[in-house]
Scaffold this motif. Structure first.
Motif, mmCIF file in Angstrom:
data_model
loop_
_atom_site.group_PDB
_atom_site.id
_atom_site.type_symbol
_atom_site.label_atom_id
_atom_site.label_comp_id
_atom_site.label_asym_id
_atom_site.label_seq_id
_atom_site.Cartn_x
_atom_site.Cartn_y
_atom_site.Cartn_z
ATOM 1 N N VAL A 74 -1.165 37.403 4.674
ATOM 2 C CA VAL A 74 -0.983 36.367 3.657
ATOM 3 C C VAL A 74 -0.002 35.330 4.191
ATOM 4 O O VAL A 74 0.857 35.642 5.017
ATOM 5 N N TRP A 75 -0.194 34.096 3.786
ATOM 6 C CA TRP A 75 0.812 33.093 4.171
ATOM 7 C C TRP A 75 1.425 32.404 2.962
ATOM 8 O O TRP A 75 0.780 32.172 1.955
ATOM 9 N N LEU A 76 2.708 32.164 3.104
ATOM 10 C CA LEU A 76 3.490 31.517 2.054
ATOM 11 C C LEU A 76 3.661 30.055 2.384
ATOM 12 O O LEU A 76 4.030 29.710 3.510
ATOM 13 N N ASP A 77 3.430 29.209 1.420
ATOM 14 C CA ASP A 77 3.795 27.816 1.631
ATOM 15 C C ASP A 77 5.294 27.683 1.378
ATOM 16 O O ASP A 77 5.933 28.590 0.856
ATOM 17 N N SER A 78 5.854 26.528 1.752
ATOM 18 C CA SER A 78 7.319 26.454 1.723
ATOM 19 C C SER A 78 7.884 26.496 0.303
ATOM 20 O O SER A 78 9.035 26.846 0.103
ATOM 21 N N ASP A 79 7.069 26.158 -0.688
ATOM 22 C CA ASP A 79 7.580 26.217 -2.071
ATOM 23 C C ASP A 79 7.262 27.550 -2.742
ATOM 24 O O ASP A 79 7.462 27.697 -3.946
ATOM 25 N N ALA A 96 2.710 35.240 7.113
ATOM 26 C CA ALA A 96 3.072 33.986 7.780
ATOM 27 C C ALA A 96 3.843 33.119 6.790
ATOM 28 O O ALA A 96 3.605 33.175 5.590
ATOM 29 N N ALA A 97 4.794 32.357 7.311
ATOM 30 C CA ALA A 97 5.533 31.415 6.468
ATOM 31 C C ALA A 97 5.357 30.026 7.056
ATOM 32 O O ALA A 97 5.493 29.836 8.268
ATOM 33 N N HIS A 98 5.038 29.094 6.191
ATOM 34 C CA HIS A 98 4.633 27.762 6.634
ATOM 35 C C HIS A 98 5.791 26.771 6.625
ATOM 36 O O HIS A 98 6.532 26.680 5.643
ATOM 37 N N PHE A 99 5.931 26.032 7.714
ATOM 38 C CA PHE A 99 6.874 24.914 7.797
ATOM 39 C C PHE A 99 6.068 23.627 7.762
ATOM 40 O O PHE A 99 5.560 23.196 8.776
ATOM 41 N N PRO A 100 5.913 23.008 6.585
ATOM 42 C CA PRO A 100 5.180 21.737 6.546
ATOM 43 C C PRO A 100 5.921 20.663 7.346
ATOM 44 O O PRO A 100 5.299 19.786 7.942
ATOM 45 N N LEU A 101 7.238 20.746 7.341
ATOM 46 C CA LEU A 101 8.100 19.870 8.133
ATOM 47 C C LEU A 101 9.150 20.783 8.743
ATOM 48 O O LEU A 101 9.583 21.740 8.092
ATOM 49 N N GLU A 123 4.020 41.950 11.220
ATOM 50 C CA GLU A 123 4.260 40.714 11.985
ATOM 51 C C GLU A 123 4.667 39.597 11.026
ATOM 52 O O GLU A 123 3.949 39.291 10.080
ATOM 53 N N LEU A 124 5.818 39.001 11.293
ATOM 54 C CA LEU A 124 6.276 37.862 10.487
ATOM 55 C C LEU A 124 6.122 36.618 11.344
ATOM 56 O O LEU A 124 6.782 36.467 12.377
ATOM 57 N N ARG A 125 5.233 35.756 10.931
ATOM 58 C CA ARG A 125 4.790 34.663 11.788
ATOM 59 C C ARG A 125 5.199 33.307 11.214
ATOM 60 O O ARG A 125 4.894 33.006 10.059
ATOM 61 N N ALA A 126 5.865 32.517 12.027
ATOM 62 C CA ALA A 126 6.156 31.134 11.635
ATOM 63 C C ALA A 126 4.946 30.283 11.991
ATOM 64 O O ALA A 126 4.443 30.366 13.115
ATOM 65 N N VAL A 127 4.449 29.499 11.026
ATOM 66 C CA VAL A 127 3.314 28.609 11.288
ATOM 67 C C VAL A 127 3.676 27.201 10.833
ATOM 68 O O VAL A 127 4.506 27.027 9.940
#
Lengths: 186, 554
Positions: A74-79, A96-101, A123-127
C-alpha cells in the motif's frame, strides 16, 4: 479542524525499473498503481503479481485480498497519516510513502510511526520526488527502499546513505539518544 | 560551556563534507536552484540582495574567546571585515562567496562551531536569557536544557522538512528576557509545590505577518519529559501544519485553527504514546548536561567592600556612573556584575562589529570574564562574570573599542533588522531610520529620564526586527515604490507579552524622528513619577498619542 490542506501539487509516484533496497541497487518487482480518479480498481480486476495500492483502494479491498496478502502493498500520500494503516501494518509486506515534493516532510513521520508504533517490519519504500540528500534522514526514519523517479545513476547515490555515521537523537535506526549513550555509559 | 566530544566533532565534520559535496554539485549544475535552496538554508546560507549571507549558529548565544577570534579571522579572510549579531543570538556574515562557504564551515568546525539549522524549515537554534546562570531572579539555569534540546533537534531526521521554520526559547528566570511567548515553543522553567523542577510550555507564538502571543498548553511538565513533549508537539505540527501556503504554515496558525485546547489534546495524546520511551531525561542525563555549565572559579569577595569602592568610583566619574547604571546587571555572586557591551553607538548598524572589535571582545572576555561571551537577542554582547573591582578598568577598555555607549535598555538601544540595505525581502531601509532617531535623541540625560524603552525596527512584515513587541515598533512599508514607516505602540516581549497596536497612517522617513519626538512628549506629559513608557501607554491608551501625532497644524 484546520482548513484541510489542499493536495500538494506534484507528480503521482511512478514505477522506476530499478531502485535501492537495503543498500543495493535491485530490479523493481512491484507495480505501483497510482490514484487515477477515472479508474475503478476492484479485487477481480487486479492483475496478478506484486502490487502497491493507493491507501483508499487498499482499505476498501483489504478483506477481499486476504488470499494475496504477501503480494499486496500500500502507498500513503503525503496527507495520509500512518495511523490510517495502524496495526494492519504488521500484515503488509511493503508500504510506500509518497513525496509529491521533496520539501514535504510528512512522510518522515509516517515512516517513523509505521516502524516504531505500528510494528511494520516489511519493505518501507520512499517514492516520488525525494532527494539523495535526504537518504540518511529517510534511513533513520525506517525507510530501507528508495525508488527514485527519472534517470538516476543509482549506484552513485549509495554513498549518501552514509552521509552521517552517528546521530544525536533516537530514531528507528538508533534506539538511544546520544546523551544516554554518553552519560549512562560512563 | 558545552565541550564537543569525538562524536560531536565527527558529526560536524560529516556535515561539512556533505555540504561541500552539495555545493560542488550545485556549481556543476547537478543540483537545481530549487533543490539546492533548502540544503543551503539548513547550512545557514542565503542568497541576498548584494551577496550571499551566511548565518553562523551560536547555540543559546554562548561563545568562547577562541571562537570569537576565529570569527574575526573569518570575517577578514572571507568577508569584508565585519560581522553582525542577530536577534536570534547568531552571527551573520554579509559578503561571503558561495564557493568559500565549505571552507568557512571547515574553519568553524575546528573551533566547535557550525551553521547547522540557522535557517530553513527545521528546528532552529534554541535561544535563552543572556544572563542565564548569573541572574539573581533565576530559578534554574536554562542552559543545560538548551543543550539537550540542541542535541535532540540537530539533524533530527523526522523534522528536517517541516512546513516552516521552528523556534524554541527557554527561560529560567522570573523576568522573561528570552521573549519565549514570541516563539513557536516557549519553555518556562518552574518548580511545583514539592520543589520539583518542570516546565510551563507555551506554543504558537510568533511575529511575522500574523503576530500571535503564545499560549500555555501545559502548566507543569516534569523535567524527565521535556524532549518527548517537544517531540510530540513538533510531530503533531509536522503532520497537520498547512503546507499549501507558506504564510499560513507556522505552528501558530495550526494552534489558532484547532484552538489551543484541541491542539493540546492532540499533543497530549501523542505524548502519552512516547513519554516513557527512549527520550526520557533521567536525572543522570540532566546532571551530565549540567556539568558543561559549571560555576566559574569566582573569587571570594567582600561584597560590601567591592560595592563601596564602586560607589566611590561612580561618585567621582559621571560617565562611568552612567555606564554602570545602564550597562551592567546585578549578579547572584557577591562582588560580581554582568556587563553588556553596547553595539549601538550612533551611526553604526545595530549589531554590527568589525574584525578588530571581535578581537577586542575576545580580549575583554579573557581578561575580565573567564573567556566567555554571550550574544543577546537585542544584538548586544554580554560579559557575564566581571569582578566589581575591575569594572572601572573594563569600562575604560570597552570605551576604547567603541562598546561603552551607555544606552542599554534605552530608546537608542534599538533592535533593528538589516533592512533594505542588505535584505532582499525588505520593503524599506531600517538602518537609516535607526540612525536618524539615534541622532535626534543623543541627550543621555533625556534618555535616562525616559527610562527603559524598547524601540524595534523592521524593514518588512517578516518582523526580524521584532517591531510587534517593541514598546514603540516601526515597520517599513512600500507604497508604490516609495518607502514609508508605520508606527505601533504598546508591544512588549517579557512575561507580560503583548502586541503593539498600529497608531495610524504611515510616515515618510524624514518625518520619523519628529514623530517619535511627539510620541515621547505625550509620554513625558502624562507619566506618573518613574512610570515607564509601556505602563503609561497601558494606562492612557493609544488615543492621546494618536491625537498629538496626527494633529493638524493650526
Amino acid at each position: 479542524m484546520p482548513k484541510p490542506a489542499k493536495k500538494p501539487v506534484g507528480a503521482q509516484p511512478e514505477n522506476p525499473a530499478r531502485l535501492i533496497v537495503d543498500g543495493a541497487v535491485v530490479a523493481n518487482q512491484w507495480n505501483l498503481l497510482s490514484l487515477d480518479e477515472e479508474a475503478e480498481i476492484s479485487a477481480a480486476s487486479l492483475a496478478p503479481g506484486k502490487v502497491i495500492l493507493p491507501l483508499s483502494v487498499w482499505l476498501e479491498l483489504r478483506n477481499e485480498l486476504q488470499a494475496r496478502r504477501g503480494e499486496i502493498g500500500v502507498w500513503l500520500d503525503s496527507d495520509e497519516t500512518a495511523d490510517l494503516i495502524g496495526d494492519y501494518a504488521g500484515e503488509l509486506p511493503l508500504i510506500a510513502a509518497h513525496f509529491p515534493l521533496f520539501t514535504d516532510g510528512r512522510a518522515f513521520t509516517a515512516g517513523r510511526l509505521l516502524r516504531s508504533r505500528y510494528g511494520f517490519t516489511g519493505e518501507l519504500r520512499a517514492v516520488g520526488s525525494f532527494m539523495r540528500d535526504q537518504l540518511t534522514y529517510l534511513k533513520r526514519c525506517g525507510f530501507n527502499a528508495f525508488a527514485y523517479q527519472g534517470e538516476q545513476g543509482l549506484e552513485g547515490l549509495l554513498d549518501s546513505l552514509q552521509d552521517f555515521t552517528d546521530s544525536y537523537q533516537s530514531a528507528v535506526d538508533q534506539p538511544l539518544p546520544i546523551y544516554r549513550r554518553r552519560s549512562l555509559a560512563g | 560551556m558545552y565541550q564537543y566530544d569525538e562524536q560531536d566533532h565527527k558529526l560536524i565534520r560529516e556535515r561539512v563534507a556533505q555540504f561541500r559535496g552539495q555545493t560542488e554539485r550545485y556549481l556543476a549544475g547537478e543540483l537545481s536552484e530549487e533543490q539546492f535552496l533548502p540544503l543551503r538554508l539548513q547550512n545557514g546560507l542565503y542568497i541576498q540582495r548584494l551577496a550571499p549571507m551566511l548565518r553562523i549558529a551560536v547555540p543559546y548565544g554562548l561563545l568562547n574567546s577562541t571562537q570569537v577570534r576565529r570569527l574575526a579571522h573569518i570575517t577578514r579572510k572571507y568577508d569584508k571585515g565585519y560581522a553582525h549579531f542577530t536577534t536570534r543570538q547568531n552571527v551573520q556574515l554579509n559578503w561571503p562567496n558561495l564557493e568559500d562557504v565549505p571552507d568557512i564551515l571547515a574553519e568553524l568546525a575546528e573551533v566547535e562551531m557550525h551553521a547547522v539549522q540557522t535557517s530553513g524549515n527545521c528546528i532552529r537554534n534554541t535561544t535563552t536569557d543572556q544572563f542565564a546562570g548569573v541572574a539573581r531572579d533565576e530559578l534554574v539555569d536554562p542552559r543545560p536544557y538548551c543543550e539537550l534540546i540542541r542535541q535532540w533537534s540537530t539533524f533530527h531526521p523526522e523534522f528536517a522538512f517541516l512546513p516552516r521554520k521552528f523556534k524554541i526559547a527557554v527561560c529560567g528566570a522570573a523576568e522573561d528576557r528570552a521573549a519565549i511567548r514570541a516563539h513557536d515553543i516557549g519553555v518556562q522553567i518552574v518548580q511545583n509545590r514539592q520543589g520539583e523542577t518542570g516546565f510551563q510550555v507555551f506554543v504558537g507564538g510568533g511575529l511575522g505577518r500574523t503576530p500571535i502571543i503564545g499560549v500555555a498548553i501545559r502548566d507543569f511538565l516534569p523535567e524527565v519529559h521535556l524532549l518527548s513533549y517537544l517531540e510530540a508537539i513538533v510531530r503533531v505540527y509536522n503532520q497537520l501544519g498547512r503546507r499549501d501556503n507558506k504564510f499560513k504554515a507556522r505552528i501558530k496558525i495550526l494552534v489558532k485553527a484547532l484552538g489551543a485546547e484541541e491542539f493540546a489534546r492532540r499533543v497530549e495524546a501523542e505524548w502519552e504514546q512516547i513519554k516513557d520511551g527512549a527520550d526520557e531525561l533521567p536525572p543522570e542525563a540532566i546532571e551530565w548536561s549540567k556539568r558543561f555549565f559549571p560555576q566559574p572559579a569566582y573569587k571570594s569577595v567582600n561584597g560590601g567592600h567591592a560595592e563601596a569602592v564602586l560607589r566611590d568610583q561612580a561618585g567621582s566619574d559621571k560617565a562611568f556612573s552612567r555606564w554602570l547604571e545602564r550597562n551592567t546587571f546585578p549578579h547572584r555572586i557577591p562582588g560580581y556584575q554582568a556587563v553588556t557591551l553596547s553595539t549601538k553607538p550612533t551611526g553604526i548598524p545595530p549589531g554590527d562589529v568589525t574584525d578588530r572589535q571581535l578581537e577586542a571582545i575576545a580580549y575583554l572576555a579573557d581578561e575580565f570574564s573567564f573567556g566567555e561571551v554571550r550574544v543577546t537577542h537585542e544584538q548586544n554582547v554580554v560579559l557575564a562574570d566581571v569582578e566589581q573591582e575591575r569594572l572601572y578598568e573594563l569600562w575604560q577598555a570597552a570605551r576604547k573599542h567603541g562598546f561603552a555607549t551607555p544606552n542599554i535598555g534605552t530608546l537608542t538601544d534599538m533592535i533593528c533588522c538589516p533592512g533594505g540595505d542588505y535584505c532582499s525581502l525588505a520593503n524599506a531601509k531600517s538602518i537609516p531610520v535607526a540612525e536618524a532617531i539615534q541622532r535626534k535623541f543623543d541627550d543621555l540625560d533625556y534618555l535616562y529620564d525616559l527610562g527603559d524603552l524598547h524601540l524595534n525596527i523592521s524593514g518588512c512584515m517578516n518582523a526580524c526586527g521584532h517591531h510587534h513587541i517593541g514598546h514603540i515598533g516601526i515597520l517599513g512599508v512600500d507604497k508604490k515604490g516609495e518607502e514609508f514607516y508605520q508606527i505601533q505602540l504598546g508591544g512588549s516581549a517579557n512575561e507580560k507579552a503583548s502586541l503593539g497596536t498600529v497608531l495610524g497612517p504611515s510616515f515618510s522617513r524624514d518625518q520619523m524622528p519628529d514623530t517619535i519626538g511627539k510620541i515621547l512628549d505625550v509620554f513625558v506629559e502624562n507619566r506618573q513619577p518613574e512610570e515607564l513608557f509601556i505602563d503609561t501607554y497601558n494606562r492612557i491608551g493609544l488615543q492621546p498619542f494618536k491625537e498629538r501625532v496626527y494633529a493638524k497644524a493650526s
